[in-house]
Design an enzyme around this catalytic site. Structure first.
Site, PDB file in Angstrom:
ATOM      1  N   ASN A  40      -1.845   2.194   5.745  1.00 22.89           N
ATOM      2  CA  ASN A  40      -0.844   1.049   5.229  1.00 22.89           C
ATOM      3  C   ASN A  40      -0.378   0.433   6.448  1.00 22.89           C
ATOM      4  O   ASN A  40       0.027   0.728   7.212  1.00 22.89           O
ATOM      5  CB  ASN A  40       0.362   1.749   4.551  1.00 22.89           C
ATOM      6  CG  ASN A  40       1.466   0.838   4.139  1.00 22.89           C
ATOM      7  OD1 ASN A  40       1.221  -0.557   4.061  1.00 22.89           O
ATOM      8  ND2 ASN A  40       2.560   1.034   4.163  1.00 22.89           N
ATOM      9  N   GLY A  41      -1.049  -1.048   6.270  1.00 22.82           N
ATOM     10  CA  GLY A  41      -0.618  -1.792   7.379  1.00 22.82           C
ATOM     11  C   GLY A  41      -1.572  -2.809   7.862  1.00 22.82           C
ATOM     12  O   GLY A  41      -2.551  -2.943   7.017  1.00 22.82           O
ATOM     13  N   LYS A  88       5.995  -4.157  -4.067  1.00 20.54           N
ATOM     14  CA  LYS A  88       7.545  -3.996  -3.693  1.00 20.54           C
ATOM     15  C   LYS A  88       8.098  -3.920  -2.447  1.00 20.54           C
ATOM     16  O   LYS A  88       9.243  -4.609  -2.124  1.00 20.54           O
ATOM     17  CB  LYS A  88       7.782  -2.282  -4.246  1.00 20.54           C
ATOM     18  CG  LYS A  88       9.426  -2.134  -4.209  1.00 20.54           C
ATOM     19  CD  LYS A  88      10.269  -2.793  -5.334  1.00 20.54           C
ATOM     20  CE  LYS A  88      11.444  -2.447  -5.430  1.00 20.54           C
ATOM     21  NZ  LYS A  88      12.289  -3.540  -6.324  1.00 20.54           N
ATOM     22  N   GLU A 100       8.200 -14.919 -10.800  1.00 20.96           N
ATOM     23  CA  GLU A 100       7.550 -13.771 -10.250  1.00 20.96           C
ATOM     24  C   GLU A 100       6.928 -13.016 -11.510  1.00 20.96           C
ATOM     25  O   GLU A 100       5.769 -12.467 -11.152  1.00 20.96           O
ATOM     26  CB  GLU A 100       8.655 -12.865  -9.380  1.00 20.96           C
ATOM     27  CG  GLU A 100       8.367 -11.586  -9.323  1.00 20.96           C
ATOM     28  CD  GLU A 100       9.578 -10.742  -8.394  1.00 20.96           C
ATOM     29  OE1 GLU A 100      10.618 -11.273  -8.769  1.00 20.96           O
ATOM     30  OE2 GLU A 100       9.367  -9.918  -7.752  1.00 20.96           O
ATOM     31  N   GLU A 157      17.849 -17.197  -7.938  1.00 22.78           N
ATOM     32  CA  GLU A 157      17.342 -15.813  -8.162  1.00 22.78           C
ATOM     33  C   GLU A 157      16.729 -15.887  -9.948  1.00 22.78           C
ATOM     34  O   GLU A 157      15.810 -15.002 -10.062  1.00 22.78           O
ATOM     35  CB  GLU A 157      18.507 -14.918  -8.194  1.00 22.78           C
ATOM     36  CG  GLU A 157      18.236 -13.332  -8.574  1.00 22.78           C
ATOM     37  CD  GLU A 157      17.292 -12.721  -8.097  1.00 22.78           C
ATOM     38  OE1 GLU A 157      16.582 -13.313  -6.926  1.00 22.78           O
ATOM     39  OE2 GLU A 157      16.880 -11.512  -8.341  1.00 22.78           O
ATOM     40  N   LYS A 211      12.842 -14.624 -10.425  1.00 22.93           N
ATOM     41  CA  LYS A 211      12.510 -13.749 -11.380  1.00 22.93           C
ATOM     42  C   LYS A 211      11.611 -14.231 -12.171  1.00 22.93           C
ATOM     43  O   LYS A 211      10.484 -13.424 -12.743  1.00 22.93           O
ATOM     44  CB  LYS A 211      13.843 -13.221 -12.087  1.00 22.93           C
ATOM     45  CG  LYS A 211      14.601 -12.235 -11.114  1.00 22.93           C
ATOM     46  CD  LYS A 211      13.960 -10.876 -11.116  1.00 22.93           C
ATOM     47  CE  LYS A 211      14.492 -10.160 -10.075  1.00 22.93           C
ATOM     48  NZ  LYS A 211      14.247 -10.351  -8.773  1.00 22.93           N
ATOM     49  N   CYS A 261       0.730  -0.986  -0.017  1.00 23.05           N
ATOM     50  CA  CYS A 261       0.214  -0.156  -0.012  1.00 23.05           C
ATOM     51  C   CYS A 261       0.909   1.224   0.029  1.00 23.05           C
ATOM     52  O   CYS A 261       1.830   1.064   0.876  1.00 23.05           O
ATOM     53  CB  CYS A 261      -0.982   0.071   1.265  1.00 23.05           C
ATOM     54  SG  CYS A 261      -2.225  -1.298   1.339  1.00 23.05           S
ATOM     55  N   TRP A 312      -2.795  -2.502  -1.547  1.00 26.56           N
ATOM     56  CA  TRP A 312      -2.576  -4.115  -1.791  1.00 26.56           C
ATOM     57  C   TRP A 312      -3.318  -4.812  -0.584  1.00 26.56           C
ATOM     58  O   TRP A 312      -3.244  -4.714   0.437  1.00 26.56           O
ATOM     59  CB  TRP A 312      -0.830  -4.219  -1.510  1.00 26.56           C
ATOM     60  CG  TRP A 312      -0.402  -5.600  -1.876  1.00 26.56           C
ATOM     61  CD1 TRP A 312       0.088  -6.130  -3.043  1.00 26.56           C
ATOM     62  CD2 TRP A 312      -0.400  -6.570  -0.831  1.00 26.56           C
ATOM     63  NE1 TRP A 312       0.584  -7.322  -2.810  1.00 26.56           N
ATOM     64  CE2 TRP A 312       0.353  -7.804  -1.697  1.00 26.56           C
ATOM     65  CE3 TRP A 312      -0.444  -6.710   0.379  1.00 26.56           C
ATOM     66  CZ2 TRP A 312       0.737  -8.997  -0.823  1.00 26.56           C
ATOM     67  CZ3 TRP A 312      -0.235  -8.027   1.084  1.00 26.56           C
ATOM     68  CH2 TRP A 312       0.251  -9.202   0.304  1.00 26.56           C
ATOM     69  N   HIS A 372      18.369 -36.834  -6.804  1.00 29.21           N
ATOM     70  CA  HIS A 372      17.649 -37.153  -5.509  1.00 29.21           C
ATOM     71  C   HIS A 372      16.034 -36.996  -5.521  1.00 29.21           C
ATOM     72  O   HIS A 372      15.662 -36.738  -4.424  1.00 29.21           O
ATOM     73  CB  HIS A 372      18.446 -36.245  -4.388  1.00 29.21           C
ATOM     74  CG  HIS A 372      20.033 -36.708  -4.231  1.00 29.21           C
ATOM     75  ND1 HIS A 372      20.356 -38.115  -3.679  1.00 29.21           N
ATOM     76  CD2 HIS A 372      20.985 -36.078  -4.490  1.00 29.21           C
ATOM     77  CE1 HIS A 372      21.641 -38.088  -3.714  1.00 29.21           C
ATOM     78  NE2 HIS A 372      22.181 -36.824  -4.355  1.00 29.21           N
ATOM     79  N   ARG A 417       3.939   0.061  -4.879  1.00 34.66           N
ATOM     80  CA  ARG A 417       3.527  -0.562  -3.303  1.00 34.66           C
ATOM     81  C   ARG A 417       2.294  -1.502  -3.377  1.00 34.66           C
ATOM     82  O   ARG A 417       1.954  -1.782  -2.461  1.00 34.66           O
ATOM     83  CB  ARG A 417       3.335   0.376  -2.632  1.00 34.66           C
ATOM     84  CG  ARG A 417       4.691   1.325  -2.468  1.00 34.66           C
ATOM     85  CD  ARG A 417       4.849   2.485  -1.327  1.00 34.66           C
ATOM     86  NE  ARG A 417       4.636   1.612   0.075  1.00 34.66           N
ATOM     87  CZ  ARG A 417       5.689   1.422   0.802  1.00 34.66           C
ATOM     88  NH1 ARG A 417       6.813   1.519   0.388  1.00 34.66           N
ATOM     89  NH2 ARG A 417       5.201   0.890   1.859  1.00 34.66           N
TER      90      ARG A 417
END
Ligand code: M6R
Length: 578
Positions: free
Chosen positions: A100-101, A573, A460, A453, A457, A2, A74, A476, A27
């Protein structure tokens, strides 16, 4: 998660707020909204969707007035829909608020407020705050009503509230970021600095558990116990251009290309105090999430191997359950934003057990920077894309500087440049991968965290399933997934692991896999379906060659699937909830 913004001054508030919301969209982009106080009272426009679309259809900038608030959501409590978009107003429409929270005790408070006759319009936890303030206003002035409401909240919050008279903005923060931008007879509230850079570079990062009240003639800060706090003003050097794409189609591509410069800046950072802390440390815990966790793994390997340190990388959200910090531990937190809730909670736990704290972060004045004993700033400049790119390579550059004496400052940025020269070849791989369901990455040694990574990426940004394995682990278990045509992306630099990764390629080829290799080995080039040959360098430096290649791969697969790589679904983010 947010983005919140507030403005009080002499400009058209809706324009300032809209620009801020566009900058803060990384955000959260589930919904957007704005509340302006003017001669008609408080006018609110809000709806589900990206800020540009909501603003275009609801004509945000047609609202007149010189004070207001805005929000990018968000979603946490309540689905993504118009009514759950912020701002939220009280029953009377006299006040409106953005948050926000997460308010952890919202349910109890909501029941209480309903029993007192308050009517709720949304399913959010945030809406209770505005009704709580309204309830308090029955017996006290707004300022006291605001402070008393804050005292009752449990959880995390950055809040900005606007009132009908249009004279003041009220804000508070606890465990969620909030800054104040200072202009001439105007003040800006925001979750992050880039949102206000077009107007001011004078910033006050608000400390945790503080309240701020701003009018056009000034602002005051006091903490939750009522003590007045002297604002610490920082002058940021970032240009407002950081919030523009500069001719690139996406922020992500721009930031991939900014890596060379970012690394020069990171490598010029003075790390001597941090180095001393590391040298003196008996045990080292490195704590981070997501991409920053991959930097932590590389850090721990290099600390063990080159400095003979007892070092371990921890996923931040697991730290409190599995770690045992004490006074002999140096806890190193790595976080681009410096606001990731999981990382902050882990580091607070380490601190409460007497560990010393070192932070690697990109954001000056962030919560992480404020609680740490020592800070190394990445100096990578703001990162606007959801995907971490330049800040990850900057984290690596700082780590290398901390580990290796006499690191040649120019070598690393040159490797980035060399990797980027393969852009067109990497782009041509996207059509071959975009319809695959599962994609595997294999690598060994320092290349393995880079493969992790690459897989992060790719999933995502392209919504394809991607996993990374150390080459030796395939047999394995995961080998049972390898069938004809399954893509395997191999990182095969000519370091000590080359003969073994060659063997792993043979194993997957024998099962019909479609193998793409990034390598400088002639044997491997002959063996695989597609090879992109990379230049030779010292074995420890290959991460800097492999990383931009995998970033570009994820970028182009995302674009080829019609996804906006800057705004992947469900992500934000800065993850400020646990
Ligand atoms: O700001 P931080 O470095 O603490 O963020 C940690 C993760 O949320 C972040 O790295 C995330 O995994 C990236 N968006 C991945 O590209």
């Amino acid at each position: 998660m947010c983005g919140i913004i507030g403005y009080i001054g002499f400009r058209k508030a809706s324009e300032v707020i809209l620009q801020g919301l566009k900058t803060l969209e990384y955000r959260g982009y589930d919904s957007a909204g704005i509340a302006i106080s003017n001669e008609k009272g408080i006018e609110i426009r809000k709806g589900a969707g990206k800020v540009a679309d909501v603003s275009n259809s609801l004509l945000f900038t047609s609202l007149n007035g010189k004070i207001g608030i805005g929000h990018n959501r968000w979603a946490t409590h309540g689905k993504v829909c118009d009514k759950n978009a912020h701002p939220h107003s009280d029953c009377s429409g006299n006040i409106a608020l953005v948050h926000n929270g997460v308010i952890e005790n919202y349910f109890v408070l909501k029941e209480e407020l309903i029993s007192k006759g308050h009517k709720f319009k949304s399913e959010t936890d945030s809406e209770i705050i505005v009704h709580l303030i309204e309830e308090n206003c029955k017996s006290m002035w707004l300022e006291n009503a605001f402070v008393e409401a804050i005292e009752k909240l449990q959880g995390s919050y950055a809040i900005v509230l606007v009132e009908k008279s249009g004279q003041k903005l009220f804000a508070a923060r606890k465990n969620s970021p909030l800054i104040v931008g200072i202009g001439k007879q105007e003040y800006f509230f925001a979750s992050d600095i880039p949102a206000v850079l077009s107007y001011t570079k004078k910033i006050v990062p608000i400390e945790d558990e503080c309240i701020v009240i701003a009018s056009r003639s000034g602002f005051k800060i006091f903490n939750f116990t009522g003590t007045k706090i002297k604002p610490k003003i920082i002058k940021v050097k970032w240009s407002s251009k950081v919030a523009e794409k500069g001719g690139f189609p996406h922020f992500m591509l721009k930031e991939i290309y900014e890596q060379k410069l970012a690394l020069y800046n990171s490598l010029s950072t003075n790390v001597s105090k941090a180095k001393k802390m590391i040298v003196n440390a008996k045990n080292i815990h490195i704590i981070a999430c997501g991409t920053s966790y991959h930097a932590s793994i590389i850090f721990s390997i290099l600390l063990e191997k080159h400095l003979k340190k007892n070092a371990k990388a921890f996923i931040a959200s697991e730290y409190r359950t599995i770690a045992n910090p004490d006074k002999d531990v140096l806890a190193i937190a790595i976080s681009q934003s410096g606001e990731t809730a999981d990382t902050l909670q882990a580091i607070r736990f380490a601190k409460s057990n007497n560990a010393k704290l070192l932070a690697l972060t990109n954001v000056v004045g962030s919560s992480l920077a404020r609680i740490s004993n020592e800070i190394v700033y990445l100096n990578a400049g703001p990162e606007m894309s959801i995907a971490a790119t330049k800040t990850f390579s900057s984290q690596l550059a700082i780590i290398y500087k901390l580990i290796f004496e006499n690191l040649e400052q120019k070598t690393i940025p040159k490797l980035i440049e060399s990797a980027l020269s393969h852009e067109q070849k990497i782009k041509s791989l996207a059509p071959k991968l975009k319809k695959k369901n599962d994609i595997f990455f294999i690598a060994r040694g320092l290349s393995y965290p880079i493969a992790m990574e690459g897989a992060l990426k790719l999933k995502e940004l392209s919504y394809l399933h991607a996993e990374a394995y150390p080459g030796g682990e395939l047999k394995h278990g995961p080998l049972s997934l390898i069938r004809s045509g399954v893509p395997i992306i191999v990182l095969a630099p000519d370091d000590e692991s080359l003969p073994k990764i060659y063997g792993n390629i043979k194993e997957v080829k024998a099962r019909g896999a479609f193998v793409i290799a990034f390598t400088n080995s002639a044997e491997i080039i002959k063996e695989v379906d597609i090879a992109i040959s990379i230049e030779k360098t010292q074995s420890e430096l290959y991460p800097f060659l492999m990383l931009p290649i995998l970033q570009l791969l994820a970028y182009y697969v995302s674009v080829s699937r019609g996804i906006d790589p800057d705004r992947p679904r469900n992500l934000a983010k800065s993850v400020t909830v646990e």
